[in-house]
Scaffold this active site. Sequence first.
Site, PDB file in Angstrom:
ATOM      1  N   LYS A 190      41.518  31.828  39.657  1.00 46.64           N
ATOM      2  CA  LYS A 190      42.425  31.768  40.807  1.00 46.64           C
ATOM      3  C   LYS A 190      42.491  30.363  41.381  1.00 46.64           C
ATOM      4  O   LYS A 190      43.533  29.939  41.866  1.00 46.64           O
ATOM      5  CB  LYS A 190      41.937  32.712  41.905  1.00 46.64           C
ATOM      6  CG  LYS A 190      42.391  34.140  41.733  1.00 46.64           C
ATOM      7  CD  LYS A 190      42.136  34.877  43.049  1.00 46.64           C
ATOM      8  CE  LYS A 190      41.684  36.286  42.792  1.00 46.64           C
ATOM      9  NZ  LYS A 190      41.055  36.901  43.956  1.00 46.64           N
ATOM     10  N   ARG A 250      35.389  40.375  30.932  1.00 49.11           N
ATOM     11  CA  ARG A 250      36.697  39.930  31.425  1.00 49.11           C
ATOM     12  C   ARG A 250      37.710  39.843  30.297  1.00 49.11           C
ATOM     13  O   ARG A 250      37.337  39.624  29.148  1.00 49.11           O
ATOM     14  CB  ARG A 250      36.601  38.500  31.965  1.00 49.11           C
ATOM     15  CG  ARG A 250      35.910  38.381  33.226  1.00 49.11           C
ATOM     16  CD  ARG A 250      35.964  36.955  33.758  1.00 49.11           C
ATOM     17  NE  ARG A 250      35.560  37.076  35.132  1.00 49.11           N
ATOM     18  CZ  ARG A 250      36.380  36.922  36.170  1.00 49.11           C
ATOM     19  NH1 ARG A 250      37.608  36.538  36.002  1.00 49.11           N
ATOM     20  NH2 ARG A 250      35.945  37.119  37.376  1.00 49.11           N
ATOM     21  N   GLU A 275      40.105  40.412  46.101  1.00 52.07           N
ATOM     22  CA  GLU A 275      40.042  39.621  47.319  1.00 52.07           C
ATOM     23  C   GLU A 275      41.451  39.073  47.551  1.00 52.07           C
ATOM     24  O   GLU A 275      42.023  38.462  46.644  1.00 52.07           O
ATOM     25  CB  GLU A 275      39.042  38.470  47.154  1.00 52.07           C
ATOM     26  CG  GLU A 275      38.876  37.739  48.456  1.00 52.07           C
ATOM     27  CD  GLU A 275      37.864  36.618  48.426  1.00 52.07           C
ATOM     28  OE1 GLU A 275      37.189  36.420  47.394  1.00 52.07           O
ATOM     29  OE2 GLU A 275      37.770  35.925  49.450  1.00 52.07           O
TER      30      GLU A 275
HETATM   31  P1  ATP Z   1      37.542  34.887  42.308  1.00 55.49           P
HETATM   32  O1  ATP Z   1      37.560  33.699  41.417  1.00 55.49           O
HETATM   33  O2  ATP Z   1      38.240  34.689  43.608  1.00 55.49           O
HETATM   34  O3  ATP Z   1      36.248  35.641  42.394  1.00 55.49           O
HETATM   35  P2  ATP Z   1      38.465  37.087  40.744  1.00 55.49           P
HETATM   36  O4  ATP Z   1      39.448  36.822  39.669  1.00 55.49           O
HETATM   37  O5  ATP Z   1      37.108  37.573  40.398  1.00 55.49           O
HETATM   38  O6  ATP Z   1      38.507  35.804  41.564  1.00 55.49           O
HETATM   39  P3  ATP Z   1      38.802  39.287  42.583  1.00 55.49           P
HETATM   40  O7  ATP Z   1      39.870  39.426  43.574  1.00 55.49           O
HETATM   41  O8  ATP Z   1      37.400  39.228  43.034  1.00 55.49           O
HETATM   42  O9  ATP Z   1      39.155  38.025  41.773  1.00 55.49           O
HETATM   43  O10 ATP Z   1      38.975  40.372  41.435  1.00 55.49           O
HETATM   44  C1  ATP Z   1      39.199  41.720  41.673  1.00 55.49           C
HETATM   45  C2  ATP Z   1      38.693  42.517  40.509  1.00 55.49           C
HETATM   46  O11 ATP Z   1      39.347  42.127  39.319  1.00 55.49           O
HETATM   47  C3  ATP Z   1      37.216  42.319  40.292  1.00 55.49           C
HETATM   48  O12 ATP Z   1      36.604  43.578  40.136  1.00 55.49           O
HETATM   49  C4  ATP Z   1      37.131  41.503  39.055  1.00 55.49           C
HETATM   50  O13 ATP Z   1      35.984  41.821  38.338  1.00 55.49           O
HETATM   51  C5  ATP Z   1      38.406  41.888  38.304  1.00 55.49           C
HETATM   52  N1  ATP Z   1      38.858  40.793  37.459  1.00 55.49           N
HETATM   53  C6  ATP Z   1      39.165  39.538  37.833  1.00 55.49           C
HETATM   54  N2  ATP Z   1      39.481  38.772  36.768  1.00 55.49           N
HETATM   55  C7  ATP Z   1      39.394  39.570  35.685  1.00 55.49           C
HETATM   56  C8  ATP Z   1      39.602  39.364  34.275  1.00 55.49           C
HETATM   57  N3  ATP Z   1      39.961  38.183  33.779  1.00 55.49           N
HETATM   58  N4  ATP Z   1      39.415  40.430  33.451  1.00 55.49           N
HETATM   59  C9  ATP Z   1      39.064  41.622  33.945  1.00 55.49           C
HETATM   60  N5  ATP Z   1      38.852  41.871  35.248  1.00 55.49           N
HETATM   61  C10 ATP Z   1      39.011  40.862  36.117  1.00 55.49           C
HETATM   62 MG    MG Z   2      35.653  37.804  42.083  1.00 52.46          MG
END
Ligand code: ATP
Ligand code: MG
Length: 562
Positions: free
Chosen positions: A277, A267, A39
């Site tokens: 974030k 994660r 996002e």
């Molecule tokens: P938000 O808190 O805004 O949901 P987010 O970190 O999940 O933030 P996204 O932009 O939705 O952010 O993430 C994009 C992709 O990265 C998603 O598929 C998410 O699962 C993956 N992702 C985010 N954080 C991690 C992490 N710490 N480890 C592995 N994958 C991650």
């Molecule tokens: Mg997310």
Amino acid sequence: MTENMTAENPATDFIREIVVHDLEAGKNDGKIVTRFPPEPNGYIHIGHSKAICLDFGIAKEFGGKCNLRFDDTNPTKEDTEYVDSIINDVKWLGWEPANIFYASDYFDKMYECAVELIKRGLAYVCELSPEEWDESYRGNLLTPGRESPFRNRSVEENLDLFTRMKNGEFPDGSKVLRAKIDMASANINMRDPVIYRIRRASHFRHGDKWCIYPMYDFAHPLEDAFEGVTHSLCTLEFEIHRPLYDWVLDSLGYPVDHRPRQIEFSRLNLTYTVMSKRKLLQLVKEHYVSGWDDPRMPTVCGMRRRGVPASALRELNKRVGITKFDGTTDVALLEHCIREELNATAPRFMAVLDPLEVEIVNYPAEGIEDLDAINNPERPEEGSRKLRFGRRILIERNDFMLEPPKGYYRLSVGKEVRLRYGYFLKCERAVTDENGNVVKLECSIDLASRGGNSPDGRKVKGTIHWVNADTAVKAEIRLYDRLFTVEQPGADGVDFLTQLDPDSFKTATGFLEPALAQIPAGQSVQFERTGYFASDPDGTPEHPVFNRTVGLKDSWGKQQQK
Ligand code: ATP
Ligand code: MG
């Protein structure tokens, strides 16, 4: 972690096993398509790099494609600044997206899908307020929900109301479109979830074209399906959303062996690091750090500025592997991967960060000579360079002790050390000020030991680095450390901001061998015996600036050897 997970030998994991299985079963006509779906509401961080390495890595290994797709369905927090940074960071990490797509470009098609659900009797316009819904209809984990009084509206009425929602006839929040699923489901996500809401917000790419926006759980499976994604990989928190993901595809008639399959993995979490974030944005907005690319941030741009090579991030992800177990990785493993990479690739130089002047009393006052120094002992092909030597040099203050403890092999009065690439150097006298502080050393060299070789077989145990006091270039050295003082910032309800380390950023004035002034911004080097540093874009040849990436000491490597 297993031993064979090395760069030559890509890790295999349960997701790759599923991919192999699906290929063998002939699903999706033998195609592999993945996507990385950020996002655009923040900069991406090292956690995202795990998802990136997985999505792009699988596509590459199996001859498939991976798209970068911006999940820009929530207009209130998104911005092109984030889009640009994410594209740049993904490429810097070493991946080339097959396509760059925007979920918002599918709004028309998504709208059509919602209309189709209404026509199939699978969606309805609901006028309950969010509060009413939560209090009286949704139920909870123990009790089933109740059906909305609007649930059994006719298809015609729903079509009419949904069209008018789109046309802007109703105020924000007054109506939603819900999927008609099962108010008694044990999975609350399946209790008639909202799939469209009214929100008058300008979208950064489509302006005011829309006043209704699809919800993530409805939009995401459709985005995947429109792009022909075969494996939709996401983190574990989406596991309980998977039934809804499948429901959307089932309800719109996507056949089971020709549609995306959602698979969840855990994660990446790191000790001493926050990855949310929201928290990262707060650190930036409230000026706890200098920006998204502050070298202490876990963002990809912060790490790049700090001097972390992309290959170290890929290696970390390889070592952590892909599982379904939630855990926290020791940040020391990341530091270990950085050292391992930079040890092999970073050219070495000498720099003194806390100088003590040395006068070589038996060297001619005007005497100069050039000594040969090897650029990188790990890579002899990188050759050598010349170091100017003279009567006045600078050494590191902590390489001298007035009253050395037993076993101290560096310099003290009457003792001898080797100057790296130079001579054997003996301290004759320490000059002190009125407070007893050492301000200068008077030393002599053994002229027969040029190059640092023993002239007569006598041994010195210590080798210290130095720079020429007359030609050294002054530089700003930014000493970064972990941002937080505790392993799990924000755990147990503690405000993570109270756990920031006030000493995580310090500056020092360093004295560099002159070649370092010409190092291009972003290039990593080793300051011998001190650590790895990267030239910062703030610097100029007249005023170089270096960021400390990591020190040389590797506690992780030692732990592993035990
Ligand atoms: P938000 O808190 O805004 O949901 P987010 O970190 O999940 O933030 P996204 O932009 O939705 O952010 O993430 C994009 C992709 O990265 C998603 O598929 C998410 O699962 C993956 N992702 C985010 N954080 C991690 C992490 N710490 N480890 C592995 N994958 C991650
Ligand atoms: Mg997310």
